[in-house]
Design a protein around this motif. Structure first.
Motif, short mmCIF file in Angstrom:
data_model
loop_
_atom_site.label_atom_id
_atom_site.label_comp_id
_atom_site.label_asym_id
_atom_site.label_seq_id
_atom_site.Cartn_x
_atom_site.Cartn_y
_atom_site.Cartn_z
N GLN A 18 34.04 40.08 23.33
CA GLN A 18 33.14 38.92 23.36
C GLN A 18 31.74 39.33 23.84
N ARG A 19 31.68 40.29 24.74
CA ARG A 19 30.38 40.84 25.17
C ARG A 19 29.67 41.49 23.99
N SER A 20 30.43 42.14 23.13
CA SER A 20 29.83 42.79 21.97
C SER A 20 29.13 41.78 21.08
N LEU A 21 29.71 40.58 20.95
CA LEU A 21 29.08 39.53 20.15
C LEU A 21 27.78 39.07 20.79
N LEU A 47 28.27 33.81 31.31
CA LEU A 47 29.72 33.76 31.51
C LEU A 47 30.41 35.01 30.97
N VAL A 48 29.97 35.47 29.80
CA VAL A 48 30.63 36.61 29.17
C VAL A 48 30.28 37.91 29.87
N GLN A 49 29.01 38.07 30.27
CA GLN A 49 28.60 39.34 30.87
C GLN A 49 28.94 39.41 32.37
N LEU A 50 28.95 38.28 33.06
CA LEU A 50 29.32 38.31 34.47
C LEU A 50 30.82 38.39 34.66
N GLY A 51 31.58 37.75 33.75
CA GLY A 51 33.03 37.71 33.93
C GLY A 51 33.39 36.80 35.08
N ASP A 52 34.28 37.25 35.94
CA ASP A 52 34.71 36.46 37.09
C ASP A 52 33.63 36.50 38.17
N ILE A 53 33.03 35.36 38.47
CA ILE A 53 31.93 35.30 39.44
C ILE A 53 32.40 35.70 40.84
N HIS A 54 33.69 35.56 41.13
CA HIS A 54 34.21 35.87 42.47
C HIS A 54 34.23 37.37 42.76
N ARG A 55 34.03 38.19 41.72
CA ARG A 55 34.03 39.64 41.98
C ARG A 55 32.74 40.09 42.68
N PHE A 56 31.72 39.23 42.71
CA PHE A 56 30.49 39.54 43.43
C PHE A 56 30.62 38.98 44.84
N GLU A 57 30.75 39.88 45.82
CA GLU A 57 31.07 39.43 47.17
C GLU A 57 29.94 38.67 47.85
N SER A 58 28.71 38.83 47.35
CA SER A 58 27.58 38.12 47.94
C SER A 58 26.50 37.92 46.89
N PHE A 59 25.53 37.06 47.21
CA PHE A 59 24.44 36.80 46.27
C PHE A 59 23.58 38.05 46.03
N PRO A 60 23.24 38.86 47.05
CA PRO A 60 22.47 40.09 46.79
C PRO A 60 23.17 41.04 45.83
#
Length: 351
Positions: A136-139, A254-267
């Motif tokens: 989906q990222r490829s699209l 949504l497609v490029q970030l994937g699961d937003i919870h994998r980023f432990e902080s905003f920075p």
């Protein structure tokens, strides 16, 4: 130095570290134990043959492998994991190189370095998406590239007209010749001042541009269809509720970030997107520089474009931009607005 203990012909209980320098025609492979370099070799670029070699020569061992992200993507990593070899994919910029390694760079040196760093636990893996998300990222990236190619094609036509001193008639507005409106394209098909050969060149550019435009519309349609699927539908609707966020921007995120919870902080999220500045601090001196070159370029571009729309729709962001513009250039101020917009996006997706 302690020796590597082998019980009979078994490496049971030991972990071996595999550094891979991956190329199209061959792989450089370095195998390290806890205390020694066991072997460095060149092999076919085939995960199955590498796995057979490891299991045959080092029976009972646990294997950890790593290679730098590149042209081969995550396919080799997935195959190695399926074969029972734990594998990491490392960002090339996160692999430090000494001056000697820079002037004497070989595949075997690179593979040894990865194996040694893996053994010392000095590297971490980039996020590896599931195969469906990767396609989906490829699209999404295909649409981004088509848009860039179409823009270049339009610029080539304008450059050609300037080269031969042909002015675009005043009846065509900037938006008309930027979007290649039908009246503007009809004029391009028969430019009065253009010699026959020049008109042929312009027509060739137009034909290529029309094909790109058709492909771009088709990719956009496919992305809109994807936005209504179970995986993305709810989050896409939530993001569209944020001023400045369209369906295309929402799906890109949504497609490029994937699961937003994998980023432990905003920075951490800002670094991934690429809207974190470079910094240099030493003693009393502290300098904040331009935006980092790292990050997802397509997300960064779309986020900044969305910020220009958001400041026209959201009074709070309009006021913030006006205050920032008093002490800095608007093009710099919009980066700060983009960070605020990204923070809203993160909050909405998490909560």
């Amino acid at each position: 130095m302690p020796s590597t203990k082998v019980s009979g012909n078994s490496f049971s209980g030991q972990t071996l570290y595999i550094g891979l320098d991956v190329h199209k025609k061959n792989w450089a492979v370095s195998i390290f134990s806890e205390y020694h370099e066991l072997k460095t070799m060149s092999t076919d670029p085939n995960p199955e043959s590498l796995a057979k070699f490891l299991f045959r020569n080092y029976p009972g061992a646990d294997f950890r492998a790593a290679y730098e992200a590149g042209f081969s993507g995550f396919g080799s990593c997935r195959q190695l994991k399926e074969l029972g070899i734990d594998c990491l994919v490392v960002h090339p910029a996160d692999v430090p190189a000494t001056h000697k390694e820079k002037i004497q760079k070989t595949d075997s040196i690179d593979s040894r370095k990865l194996a040694r760093m893996l053994r010392n636990n000095e590297i971490s893996s980039v996020h590896i998406p599931d195969q469906e998300l990767e396609t989906q990222r490829s699209l999404i990236r295909q649409r981004f590239n088509l848009s860039k190619d179409l823009t270049r094609q339009k610029a080539r036509v304008r450059s050609l007209l300037l080269q031969y001193g042909i002015e675009i008639p005043e009846r065509f507005s900037k938006s008309q010749y930027r979007s290649w409106s039908k009246p503007y394209m009809n004029w391009l098909r028969s430019v009065p001042q253009a010699p026959v050969q020049l008109q042929q060149v312009i027509n060739n550019y137009l034909d290529t541009g029309l094909l790109l435009k058709k492909q771009l519309l088709e990719a956009t349609r496919q992305i809109r269809t994807l936005s209504k699927t179970d995986r993305f539908g709810k989050n896409c609707e939530l993001l569209i509720s944020i001023p400045g966020i369209s369906t295309l921007v929402a799906m890109n995120l949504l497609v490029q970030l994937g699961d937003i919870h994998r980023f432990e902080s905003f920075p951490v999220l800002c670094n991934y997107v690429g809207i974190a500045p470079t910094m240099y601090s030493s003693g009393d001196k502290s300098v904040t520089g331009k935006l980092s070159n790292r990050g997802r370029k397509s997300i960064k571009i779309m986020l900044i474009e969305a910020s220009w729309v958001a400041v026209r729709k959201d009074p709070a962001l309009t006021l913030c931009l006006n205050e920032l513009a008093k002490r800095m250039n608007k093009n710099k101020a919009i980066i700060k607005i983009a960070k605020k917009l990204l923070n809203r996006i993160r909050y909405v997706l998490i909560n």
